[in-house]
Scaffold this motif. Sequence first.
Motif, PDB file in Angstrom:
ATOM      1  N   LEU A   1      66.463  26.221  35.724  1.00  0.00           N
ATOM      2  CA  LEU A   1      67.867  25.854  35.571  1.00  0.00           C
ATOM      3  C   LEU A   1      68.037  24.372  35.240  1.00  0.00           C
ATOM      4  O   LEU A   1      68.944  23.989  34.513  1.00  0.00           O
ATOM      5  CB  LEU A   1      68.651  26.198  36.842  1.00  0.00           C
ATOM      6  CG  LEU A   1      70.143  25.947  36.808  1.00  0.00           C
ATOM      7  CD1 LEU A   1      70.806  26.870  35.786  1.00  0.00           C
ATOM      8  CD2 LEU A   1      70.760  26.159  38.170  1.00  0.00           C
ATOM      9  N   PHE A   2      67.136  23.520  35.734  1.00  0.00           N
ATOM     10  CA  PHE A   2      67.257  22.082  35.518  1.00  0.00           C
ATOM     11  C   PHE A   2      66.426  21.595  34.330  1.00  0.00           C
ATOM     12  O   PHE A   2      66.298  20.402  34.111  1.00  0.00           O
ATOM     13  CB  PHE A   2      66.857  21.320  36.787  1.00  0.00           C
ATOM     14  CG  PHE A   2      67.701  21.663  37.978  1.00  0.00           C
ATOM     15  CD1 PHE A   2      69.082  21.611  37.918  1.00  0.00           C
ATOM     16  CD2 PHE A   2      67.112  22.051  39.167  1.00  0.00           C
ATOM     17  CE1 PHE A   2      69.865  21.931  39.014  1.00  0.00           C
ATOM     18  CE2 PHE A   2      67.883  22.372  40.273  1.00  0.00           C
ATOM     19  CZ  PHE A   2      69.265  22.316  40.199  1.00  0.00           C
ATOM     20  N   ALA A   3      65.857  22.505  33.568  1.00  0.00           N
ATOM     21  CA  ALA A   3      65.037  22.106  32.416  1.00  0.00           C
ATOM     22  C   ALA A   3      65.896  21.611  31.256  1.00  0.00           C
ATOM     23  O   ALA A   3      65.462  20.797  30.457  1.00  0.00           O
ATOM     24  CB  ALA A   3      64.163  23.268  31.954  1.00  0.00           C
ATOM     25  N   GLY A   4      67.125  22.093  31.156  1.00  0.00           N
ATOM     26  CA  GLY A   4      67.974  21.714  30.039  1.00  0.00           C
ATOM     27  C   GLY A   4      67.504  22.368  28.752  1.00  0.00           C
ATOM     28  O   GLY A   4      66.560  23.158  28.731  1.00  0.00           O
ATOM     29  N   THR A   5      68.150  22.021  27.674  1.00  0.00           N
ATOM     30  CA  THR A   5      67.839  22.561  26.358  1.00  0.00           C
ATOM     31  C   THR A   5      67.199  21.472  25.509  1.00  0.00           C
ATOM     32  O   THR A   5      67.660  20.329  25.524  1.00  0.00           O
ATOM     33  CB  THR A   5      69.132  23.045  25.661  1.00  0.00           C
ATOM     34  OG1 THR A   5      69.763  23.999  26.514  1.00  0.00           O
ATOM     35  CG2 THR A   5      68.840  23.680  24.327  1.00  0.00           C
TER      36      THR A   5
END
Length: 161
Positions: free
Chosen positions: A28-32
Amino acid sequence: MRLRILRFLGVAVALLAVAVLAAGWGGLFAGTRPAALGIGDGLLMPCPPTPNCVASQVNPADAEHYIAPIAFRTDASGAWAALVDAVRSSERAAIVVERPGYLHAEFSSRVLGFVDDVEFQLDAGAKRIHVRSASRLGRGDFGVNRARIEAIRARLAAAGV
């Protein structure tokens, strides 16, 4: 009654911590991955206005974002190979793009999985490697991007590059 409230709060905090960790481990915190990466007009992309990015091709007067390029004394191909090895052997690093004179890697944080995009551009004639390291999410990075580049610089210097 007070003891019940404290127990409830303790359980709620523990559940919240588990939920945050699970979100991080789930990506979820990896980002795009940003579309605006790479080299444009001969330069790496500029940093955003947020303080979670450092780059060697920004104005040196911008102390928040500026970091010196990595200078090398050896031949360019040897310096580049040493850089690629240093990135490849770094913890939680994955090389995304590797082509002559350009490298893009993603570095993930240990606990929550935040991802930083790190780019390198070889300037063989000037005997330096330009760098850009930027967090995908948030505003601050607690100096992680700057520290990462300095650690890579130190590894290359220790290797005699």
